[in-house]
Design a protein around this motif. Structure first.
Motif, PDB file in Angstrom:
ATOM      1  N   LEU A 260       0.847  -1.200   0.000  1.00  0.00           N
ATOM      2  CA  LEU A 260       0.000   0.000   0.000  1.00  0.00           C
ATOM      3  C   LEU A 260       0.882   1.249   0.000  1.00  0.00           C
ATOM      4  O   LEU A 260       0.577   2.238  -0.674  1.00  0.00           O
ATOM      5  N   ILE A 263       2.147   1.625  -3.539  1.00  0.00           N
ATOM      6  CA  ILE A 263       1.103   2.150  -4.425  1.00  0.00           C
ATOM      7  C   ILE A 263       0.960   3.654  -4.196  1.00  0.00           C
ATOM      8  O   ILE A 263       0.871   4.442  -5.150  1.00  0.00           O
ATOM      9  N   THR A 403      -6.233  -2.396  -4.138  1.00  0.00           N
ATOM     10  CA  THR A 403      -5.854  -1.608  -2.973  1.00  0.00           C
ATOM     11  C   THR A 403      -6.857  -1.795  -1.840  1.00  0.00           C
ATOM     12  O   THR A 403      -6.476  -1.989  -0.681  1.00  0.00           O
ATOM     13  N   SER A 505       0.472  -3.225  -7.531  1.00  0.00           N
ATOM     14  CA  SER A 505      -0.801  -3.709  -7.004  1.00  0.00           C
ATOM     15  C   SER A 505      -0.857  -5.239  -7.052  1.00  0.00           C
ATOM     16  O   SER A 505      -1.551  -5.847  -6.258  1.00  0.00           O
TER      17      SER A 505
END
Lengths: 515, 251
Positions: A260, A263, A403, A505
């Protein structure tokens, strides 16, 4: 032959069928919603150059049942890929390892022979590398998929990428900024693990599999231990099951947190990128409190775990997890509340549910496409309660969905860990040592399967023992093996600048694929 | 924006003032091993237990007391569990890097000697840029190199960075046992680094091949292929071990 996923199957109970029958069987079952777990070459004996047949294992998530089939040794067969795309990579792998040719395969080429293999071999021969004397197949240029036309261009990346990351080679076929096709050529990380598993002593298999994919140490170690325990008929204490689950969930937390953050970094949202890098370390350090190693090396052993926690240690871990859990929740919420991040993620790297199903995607990328797949719930390792948890499914199939799945799974993992650690603190530690594994304790001529939901998705190990209880075949299938083609599909119709986001991802393993 | 500021206040300042303050590592962390001098007799339990062949007969010792090679040890603790006399101790010491391959050998009864930094590294004292090459590393060593750029370690404040191009680098940091399929790419990356250049072997796979020494697909690490200037043992090395190793080049 159908069997419950916890059972082993004697080979005498699954008599060889013809290749045509296997093809029909796979096609029919997959059309009924079964998934292909493994398809591999099964040699007749452990001698060199023994003739090999095919062996396949399928799973039905709704019924917890598996099906296994094997054939007599074959030289070639009608490819199953045109009807069942899930078999695509497996058939290529069998062709590379055993020379068994799938006739009519739409895209038959090597899986782990690198694109510049011919040049590499020539240089190795000249300089005397370890494989200098090894025979090599005909030096042919690697047949990359190519699109030709005016204004079409090709971008090649790798094997050494710009970051601190494993090597692979990517070829983008582009029209301006738009990617029409991405081909991913791996193989650089091929270390010959599966081959070493067949030859090495049994005691070395666990350390090797802990290195199958470094960030999935506990996942692969659990799959291996469960497989051996099923073969040997060993019963694992509930406390050890819980400790294993603590390891698995900590691994999931650490990796989801890191991804995360990555990302966020690729969308240019730096606060979360910066915080999550640190919080990921907090989870890894919590794993180190459990077994001394940040990645969970040495945590598991046959029959149980190598480490236990007393009440004080449980309380300490619980405090660490609560603090890190609060931090990661705050850091991720900031990102999810940011309109600019949403704009960047939504619709990027879309994979349809149909594509996901056809390719046989597993784990978190599959759940992001609306597929309800989670081995923790469909093929549980033990009957531990999974309080208030269910597979986390999103339906949009884009980077945002992947996500959100990650973000939601962080909540679930934190809840599971808190309840597990509270329970562990209340039961006294086990006094007796876990069972010792004796290689001769494994039954001869038997097939066993284990499935573990690692953080990336379902890890599947399949072993077939020979006449002496040694491994005739050992397949370790990382979720990456199923999911790399999914990343290639996600890039279609996107811009080349979307690649880092799509890649993060999925965050697939290179060495887990190459083994 | 307010939300971000509020969260920023919660997350606080986390960079550790290393090396002025030492990191707090888990009590179960297994750092630099020490071997006590015991009478081994004919017992070879540790040799049999070690999965990576990290124990070697001690030179000049008749009864076969083991020497532990940190360049092969994966820190699994099997030797410690197997030894009936308790000769093996894993200390909490994270500083393990060595400038020589021999410096990784732990001999029974011999205390660890601090190595002085060779003078040839003085030019990297203020700025050291490394190109990381993963040559069949399992991603654990790579992850622990990567983590040095996060805010806890903040590698940049030492003037050390991982860079994208070998042309911008002073050397390479290699992880993994060097699979045959990565051999060419590794050697080419090294050649692309301007001289004078460094080679840092991070992790037991890069030093000796680790568990993959016997694989017919691997090259027993980078040691036989390139001149290694710094060895950082571990499987994977703790990030503090890597940081200590890299900063030791600057002393």
């Amino acid at each position: 032959m159908l069997f419950d996923y916890r059972d082993t199957v004697p080979l005498s109970g699954m008599p060889p069928v013809s290749v045509e029958e296997m093809g029909d069987f796979v096609r029919r079952y997959v059309s009924e919603g079964w998934r292909l777990l493994a398809l591999f070459g099964l040699p007749q004996s452990s001698e060199n150059n023994a003739p090999a047949g095919l062996c396949c294992v399928l799973a039905q998530d709704s019924s917890h049942y598996l099906a296994a089939l094997r054939t007599e040794p074959v030289q070639s067969y009608a490819s199953m890929t045109p009807a069942t795309p899930q078999t695509h990579l497996f058939e290529r792998e069998i062709f590379e390892q055993w020379g068994i040719e799938p006739l009519g395969h739409p895209w038959l080429k090597s899986v782990r022979r690198i694109p510049d293999a011919a040049e590499a071999h020539a240089r190795t021969s000249a300089e005397g590398g370890s494989l200098a004397a090894a025979p090599t197949s005909e030096p042919k240029p690697y047949a990359f998929f190519r699109i030709e036309g005016e204004e079409v261009h090709e971008v090649a990346v790798g094997p050494v990428h710009a970051g601190v990351i494993e090597p692979g080679h990517f070829r983008f076929q582009c029209h301006g900024e738009n990617v029409m096709h991405l081909e991913i050529a791996l193989g650089y990380q091929h270390r010959g693990i599966e081959n070493m598993l067949l030859h090495g002593p049994l005691a070395r298999c666990l350390p090797l599999l802990e290195c199958a994919a470094g960030d999935t140490t506990v996942g692969h170690a659990t799959a291996h231990c469960v497989l051996l325990e099923r073969l040997a008929g060993c019963v694992v204490a509930p406390r050890a099951h819980r400790l294993r689950r603590v390891g698995l969930e900590l691994e999931r937390l650490a990796n989801h947190t890191g991804d995360l953050g990555a990302i966020a970094g690729d969308t240019g949202f730096l606060p979360t990128a910066s915080w999550n890098g640190r919080i990921r370390g907090d989870f890894l350090n919590t794993t180190a409190c459990l077994c001394g190693n940040r990645f969970g090396r040495g945590l598991l052993r046959f029959g149980g775990t190598a480490y236990d926690l007393n009440a004080d240690e449980c309380a300490d871990m619980l405090a660490r997890i609560k603090a890190a859990g609060r931090d990661v929740r705050g850091a991720v919420d900031v990102m999810l509340h940011s309109q600019s991040v949403h704009e960047r993620l939504i619709g990027t790297g879309f994979v349809s549910k149909e594509t996901a199903q056809n390719l046989g995607l597993v784990g978190m990328p599959a759940r992001a496409c609306g597929l309800r797949l989670d081995a923790r719930f469909h093929f549980p390792l033990s009957d531990l309660p999974s309080k208030d948890c269910a597979p986390r499914v999103e339906n949009t199939g884009d980077v945002l969905a992947r996500t959100l799945v990650r973000s939601n799974e962080i909540d679930d993992s934190l809840r599971l860990l808190e309840s597990d650690l509270a329970t562990l603190a209340n039961i006294p530690a086990l006094a007796n040592e876990p069972a010792q594994l004796d290689a001769s304790a494994l039954p001869p001529h038997t097939l066993a399967v284990s499935q573990v939901e690692g953080w990336r998705g379902e890890i599947c190990h399949v072993a077939v023992t020979g006449p002496d209880g040694g491994f005739l075949a050992y397949k370790a299938i990382d979720p990456s093996f199923h999911n790399w083609p999914g990343l290639a599909m996600a890039l279609r119709g996107n811009q080349i600048s979307d690649f880092p986001l799509c890649n993060k991802s999925f965050n697939l393993s290179y060495c887990g694929y190459d083994l | 924006m307010l939300r971000i500021i509020k969260e920023r206040l919660h997350q606080k300042y986390r960079t550790l003032d290393y090396p002025n303050r030492q990191p707090a590592l888990s009590p179960r962390y297994m750092g630099r091993p020490e071997l006590a001098q015991v009478a081994c007799g004919t017992c070879r339990a540790c040799f049999a237990a070690c999965p990576s062949g990290a124990l070697l007969p001690t030179a000049g010792s008749e009864d076969g007391t083991p020497t532990l090679d940190m360049g092969r040890c994966t820190y699994c603790g099997a030797c410690r569990a197997a030894c009936p006399k308790g000769a093996f101790t894993f200390t909490g010491e994270h500083r393990m890097a060595s400038f020589t391959r021999e410096g990784l050998l732990v001999v029974p009864g011999q205390p660890h000697v601090q190595q002085p930094t060779p003078a040839r590294f003085s030019m990297f004292r203020r700025s050291l840029k490394l190109r990381q090459v993963s040559a069949a590393g399992c991603n654990a060593c790579e992850a622990d190199c990567n983590v040095l750029t996060t805010l806890v370690f903040d590698l940049g404040r030492f003037g050390i960075d991982f860079v994208a191009s070998p042309r911008h680098a002073d050397g390479i940091a290699v992880t993994g046992p060097v699979s045959e399929n990565m051999r060419l790419a590794l050697l080419d990356t090294f050649k692309a680094v301007p001289q004078p250049r460094l080679v840092v072997a991070v992790g037991v796979c890069a030093i000796s091949g680790g568990l993959f020494r016997d694989s017919d697909q691997c090259n027993k690490g980078v040691t036989d292929l390139l001149p290694v200037d710094l060895f950082i043992p571990g499987c994977p090395p703790n990030p503090w071990t890597i940081l200590d190793g890299l900063t030791s080049l600057q002393k």
